[in-house]
Write a protein that holds these residues in place. Structure first.
Motif, short mmCIF file in Angstrom:
data_model
loop_
_atom_site.label_atom_id
_atom_site.label_comp_id
_atom_site.label_asym_id
_atom_site.label_seq_id
_atom_site.Cartn_x
_atom_site.Cartn_y
_atom_site.Cartn_z
N ALA A 172 0.84 -1.20 0.00
CA ALA A 172 0.00 0.00 0.00
C ALA A 172 0.88 1.26 0.00
O ALA A 172 0.60 2.22 -0.72
N GLN A 182 2.52 1.61 -3.48
CA GLN A 182 1.52 2.02 -4.48
C GLN A 182 1.17 3.50 -4.34
O GLN A 182 0.85 4.15 -5.32
N SER A 183 1.23 4.02 -3.10
CA SER A 183 0.91 5.44 -2.90
C SER A 183 2.13 6.33 -3.11
O SER A 183 2.07 7.53 -2.84
N ALA A 237 -1.20 3.08 7.11
CA ALA A 237 -1.53 2.01 6.15
C ALA A 237 -1.95 0.74 6.90
O ALA A 237 -2.87 0.03 6.48
N LEU A 262 -5.79 -1.04 6.77
CA LEU A 262 -5.60 -2.18 5.88
C LEU A 262 -6.94 -2.81 5.46
O LEU A 262 -7.79 -3.07 6.30
N SER A 318 -7.40 -6.62 -0.03
CA SER A 318 -6.12 -6.45 -0.73
C SER A 318 -5.20 -7.66 -0.51
O SER A 318 -4.16 -7.78 -1.16
#
Ligand code: C5P
Length: 208
Positions: free
Chosen positions: A43, A46-47, A60, A64, A68
């Motif tokens: 996460a 990806q950010s 994160a 959560l 995912s």
């Protein structure tokens, strides 16, 4: 009494395969807790955030999304390394602890595998197993697994990764990889998955 099976051990020790087989055998839900740490790292990446941003890592973990956890990219080699980095952050561990404890409280029982299940997440588990294997054997297994998924890497590189990850996971101050005093050690260096399952089942039957 619910049957809670806690399985810990270093990377590629065979604990995941064993946990899955035991969960099927006993009809219990299974949680691969490494996936939670991998999902937090994923996460962040990806950010576009840094793995060193501890506040972002904690956020994160707190937000959560269970959905995912099925993303196959979580299994990539780089994600294991990234997970190991963020797993040393105490706030990340605290957020994921609540998650894992809820899972383990299933009335039927549960199988959880990770690094600190017997020591921190489920200290009162019905049975605790600590799975080990030589680092070379673990590197060979990870090499085969990655090759099967089309991710090419040298055996030497994987061995170096595994040894670095063991060292980091064992030396961190927050919930380090450690065998619980009441865990049973199972060395799978010379065992295939079926033989490891048979040994584990015998240990569980003796303990319950
Ligand atoms: O088991 P797996 O390789 O998926 O775990 C990835 C990383 O997540 C580990 O190297 C470890 O740093 C972390 N982890 C942890 N505690 C757990 C499970 C995994 O710290 N219970």
């Amino acid at each position: 009494m619910p049957l809670v099976i806690a399985i810990d051990g270093p990377a590629a020790s065979g604990k995941g395969t064993l946990a899955k087989r035991l969960a099927t055998h006993y009809g219990l839900p299974h949680l691969d807790t490494g996936l939670l740490y991998r999902a937090v790292a994923f996460a962040l990446i990806q950010s576009g955030l840094s793995l060193e941003d501890r506040a972002a890592a904690a956020r994160a973990a707190e937000t959560l999304d269970a959905g995912s956890l099925t993303d196959t990219r979580l299994r990539d080699r780089a994600m294991g390394e990234a997970a190991s980095q963020i797993s040393a952050v105490p706030e990340v561990r605290a957020a994921l602890l609540a998650w894992q404890r809820r899972f383990a409280a299933d009335p039927a029982g549960a199988v959880l595998d990770g690094r600190d299940i017997g020591t921190v997440v489920c200290p009162a588990a019905s049975v605790k197993l600590f799975i080990t294997a030589s680092s070379l054997e673990r590197a060979r297994r990870r090499h085969r697994e990655l090759a099967g998924r089309g991710e090419a890497a040298s055996l030497e590189g994987i061995l170096a990764d595994i040894e670095a990850r063991d060292a980091r996971d064992s030396s961190r101050s927050a919930a380090p990889l450690r065998m619980a005093d009441d865990a049973v050690r199972l060395d799978t260096t010379e065992l295939d998955a079926a033989a490891a399952f048979d040994e584990a089942r015998a240990i569980i039957e003796r303990a319950r």
